[in-house]
Write an enzyme that holds these catalytic residues in place. Structure first.
Site, PDB file in Angstrom:
ATOM      1  N   CYS A 150       0.851  -1.181   0.000  1.00 24.73           N
ATOM      2  CA  CYS A 150       0.000   0.000   0.000  1.00 24.73           C
ATOM      3  C   CYS A 150       0.893   1.240   0.000  1.00 24.73           C
ATOM      4  O   CYS A 150       1.958   1.262   0.593  1.00 24.73           O
ATOM      5  CB  CYS A 150      -0.924   0.103   1.198  1.00 24.73           C
ATOM      6  SG  CYS A 150      -2.052  -1.268   1.352  1.00 24.73           S
TER       7      CYS A 150
ATOM      8  N   LYS B  91       5.550  -4.730  -5.140  1.00 25.04           N
ATOM      9  CA  LYS B  91       7.011  -4.645  -5.156  1.00 25.04           C
ATOM     10  C   LYS B  91       7.602  -4.629  -3.743  1.00 25.04           C
ATOM     11  O   LYS B  91       8.615  -5.237  -3.481  1.00 25.04           O
ATOM     12  CB  LYS B  91       7.418  -3.375  -5.921  1.00 25.04           C
ATOM     13  CG  LYS B  91       8.909  -3.155  -6.052  1.00 25.04           C
ATOM     14  CD  LYS B  91       9.502  -4.106  -7.068  1.00 25.04           C
ATOM     15  CE  LYS B  91      10.997  -3.924  -7.208  1.00 25.04           C
ATOM     16  NZ  LYS B  91      11.589  -5.136  -7.814  1.00 25.04           N
TER      17      LYS B  91
HETATM   18  O1  M6R Z   1      12.592  -5.705  -1.313  1.00 25.38           O
HETATM   19  P1  M6R Z   1      13.037  -7.083  -1.003  1.00 25.38           P
HETATM   20  O2  M6R Z   1      14.220  -7.513  -1.749  1.00 25.38           O
HETATM   21  O3  M6R Z   1      13.207  -7.313   0.483  1.00 25.38           O
HETATM   22  O4  M6R Z   1      11.838  -8.010  -1.460  1.00 25.38           O
HETATM   23  C1  M6R Z   1      11.851  -9.375  -1.228  1.00 25.38           C
HETATM   24  C2  M6R Z   1      10.806 -10.093  -2.049  1.00 25.38           C
HETATM   25  O5  M6R Z   1       9.533  -9.606  -1.756  1.00 25.38           O
HETATM   26  C3  M6R Z   1      11.057  -9.944  -3.554  1.00 25.38           C
HETATM   27  O6  M6R Z   1      12.325 -10.382  -3.911  1.00 25.38           O
HETATM   28  C4  M6R Z   1      10.010 -10.744  -4.341  1.00 25.38           C
HETATM   29  O7  M6R Z   1      10.182 -12.098  -4.138  1.00 25.38           O
HETATM   30  C5  M6R Z   1      10.083 -10.389  -5.823  1.00 25.38           C
HETATM   31  N1  M6R Z   1       8.758 -10.327  -6.355  1.00 25.38           N
HETATM   32  C6  M6R Z   1      10.846 -11.395  -6.609  1.00 25.38           C
HETATM   33  O8  M6R Z   1      10.916 -11.088  -7.958  1.00 25.38           O
END
Ligand code: M6R
Length: 593
Positions: free
Chosen positions: A2, A588
């Site tokens: 959000c 994201k």
């Molecule tokens: O921002 P972060 O790297 O901590 O996020 C971790 C995951 O949420 C992120 O890598 C997610 O798995 C992506 N959608 C992968 O492409």
């Protein structure tokens, strides 16, 4: 998850919508705004992306103050009813919320017992009702009393019908405020401040306050808080895109990003904190992350084990806290996160700090909460990553951890790290044969399930390749250690099954190929992925596709190996008519646990 915005100034509706578009990476299930004019506030909501909201918002010349929200649904389906802003029953309060109120059911019961009615399934509506419940003359006291009831995480922007300004509060969800000549902007991410202000204020956990555009009042439980502004770095907004999607742009960005990374770590000053760390003071290294960042941890742990001969463990952040980890001042905890805001990873950081472990953050967003709170920040220098599927950030996380392992090893030997091998890797970086990736995508688009196998570093790649295929193509892609096939997985194989075999690790290639043969003999179609030249010709003849990549001859092979699969995932996604930048049900930045 959000994104929230608050705005005081002209062109209110359009400004809020424009800013929400920048926050859409945080969720795109529904969106809404509330805008105040002389007759009170008006609320507009819609399901789906901001472009749907844009169609229903009516612009008023009188508007000067408003709040907006883009939602990633947690409590309640992504309906208009559950979309923010949420309002009190007397319609005097409206608010947008990012976070989760963990005790909302208990609060809801209490409010319903007092005679209030609820229209949504959200936790956030409870806050609006509480504001009405505690309403009094001094609105900041009303806010304070409301916050005292909340357990969980929140960034809030709040309107009250009688007040010309915006109230706000923060706990464990990001919130920033900028003022400019009587105008104010509140947002979940500083990218919103581009073109608005050159300075901004970081609202910290436990703080709440008010702004009318001229003044900013910030309080915490001890009283008024004096705030110093931070300079806004315009480069954070460099997200121009000439490609059809951000995902493909970001894959192509990889080469530049890796070079920026190397350039950064070639400056000795940037290695100061890391080089001051003596790995001999630790008895283990724990790597923590989620999703792609976790898959990068698997690779990072291999580097540290190889270079530093130290026990290395990995855990997904959401499991870590509850697995009774043995942490103390002899533990080095490495938290990997693109956004630096992932709630589970933040919780792991908190636990590491409570236990006096040394913390390193491998992050992309350098102003993020993780970056600010770790002992040592290692920026990955990938540049802004917009697409939900992480691509260039994964490669940059890997190069960062590779360099870190070399630096720590050099420190032990009281020498300087030799980055020649990394430099050669960056200079000779190649994306490979895109036509081949397209060809494979043209086949994979018709599959419902595929399998990926590998050993060692290859299995790490398989995990990440599978995640890309799952999230952007909606294909069930499963990963196994190649040696595990015969322990159950072979039962799933039939003539319709594609098995992707990662075979780039010389010391185990023969064994991996035997495992692939086991699958082939049971009818599987093989996609062979290798960097090696002397592959068994008879086996190669059995493969439906062969992807040959460069042999890098060091751990950075993990980067060379993943890039083709990022392309394949992208091409497959597009050919299936999916928007790879915004796969269904995802966001994201995952700021809820
Ligand atoms: O921002 P972060 O790297 O901590 O996020 C971790 C995951 O949420 C992120 O890598 C997610 O798995 C992506 N959608 C992968 O492409």
């Amino acid at each position: 998850m959000c994104g929230i915005v608050g705005y005081i100034g002209n062109n209110t509706e359009q400004t809020i919508i424009d800013k929400l578009k920048k926050l859409e990476y945080r969720g795109y299930d529904s969106a809404g705004i509330a805008v105040m004019n002389k007759t009170g506030y008006r609320v507009f909501k819609s399901k789906g992306e901001i472009k749907n909201l844009e169609k229903v918002v009516e612009v008023s010349k009188d508007s000067k103050i408003g709040i907006g929200h883009t939602r990633w649904a947690t409590h309640g389906k992504p309906t208009e009813e559950n979309a923010h802003p949420h309002v009190s029953e007397d319609n005097r309060w409206a608010l947008v919320h990012n976070g989760i109120i963990e005790n909302y059911l208990e609060l809801k019961d209490k409010l319903m017992a007092s005679g209030m009615n609820f229209y949504s399934q959200t936790d956030s509506e409870t806050i609006a009702k509480l504001l009405q419940y505690y309403d009094g003359k001094d609105k900041l006291t009303t806010i304070e009393k409301t916050l005292n009831n909340l357990k969980g995480s929140y960034a809030l922007a709040i309107l009250n019908e009688d007040i010309n300004g915006i109230f706000f509060a923060k706990n464990k969800s990001p919130l920033f405020v900028a003022l400019n000549n009587g105008k104010a902007l509140l947002a979940s991410d500083i990218i919103c401040f581009n073109g608005f202000a050159t300075e901004y204020y970081v609202i910290e956990d436990g703080e709440y306050g008010f702004t009318d555009g001229k003044k900013l009042i910030v309080k915490n439980r001890l009283g008024i808080v004096g705030k110093s502004p931070c300079a806004f770095d315009c480069s954070v907004e460099n997200v121009e895109n000439v490609y059809d999607h951000f995902m493909i742009k970001e894959i192509f960005d990889t080469e530049k990003a890796l070079k920026s990374n190397l350039e950064y770590y070639s400056v000795e000053d940037n290695l100061k904190k890391l080089s001051a760390l003596n790995i001999k003071n630790y008895d283990k290294v724990v790597f923590i992350g989620c999703g792609t960042a976790y898959n990068a941890c698997l690779v990072g742990a291999k580097f540290f084990r190889e270079q530093l001969d130290i026990d290395c463990f990995t855990d997904v952040a959401s499991e870590f806290r509850y697995s009774h980890p043995k942490l103390d001042d002899k533990t080095l905890v490495i938290l990997v996160s693109q956004s630096g805001e992932t709630a589970d990873t933040l919780a792991a950081l908190e636990l590491a700090k409570e236990n006096k472990s040394t913390t390193i953050g491998v992050v992309n967003v350098e102003y993020s909460t993780i970056a600010k709170n770790v002992d040592i920040t290692l920026p990955i220098k990938a540049g802004v990553e917009v697409a939900v599927a992480s691509t260039k950030a994964y490669s940059c996380q890997i190069i960062t951890m590779y360099i870190a392992s070399l630096v720590l090893k050099a420190t032990l030997n009281k020498t300087k790290a030799d980055l020649k091998e990394v430099s050669a890797f960056c200079d000779n970086f190649s994306f490979g044969k895109l036509e081949k990736y397209q060809e494979i995508a043209d086949t994979l688009r018709y599959q419902n399930k595929i399998f990926m196998i590998g050993r060692g570093l290859d299995c790490c790649t398989a995990y990440e390749a599978s995640l890309k295929i799952k999230e952007t193509c909606y294909i069930n892609s499963d990963t196994y250690f190649a040696g595990e096939l015969k322990h159950g997985f072979l039962a799933l194989i039939d003539e319709m099954t594609y098995v992707v075999v990662f075979a780039t690790q010389k010391e185990v290639v023969a064994k991996t190929l035997s495992n692939a043969e086991e699958a082939y003999s049971r009818g599987a179609k093989i996609i062979l992925f290798t960097s090696l030249d002397d592959m068994d010709k008879a086996f190669m003849d059995k493969c439906s596709f062969i992807v040959k990549v460069k042999d890098v001859n060091c751990g950075l092979q993990a980067i060379t190996n993943i890039v083709p699969w990022q392309f394949i995932a992208y091409y497959t996604s597009v050919s299936k008519g999916i928007n790879p930048d915004r796969p269904r049900n995802l966001a994201k930045s995952v700021t809820v646990e």
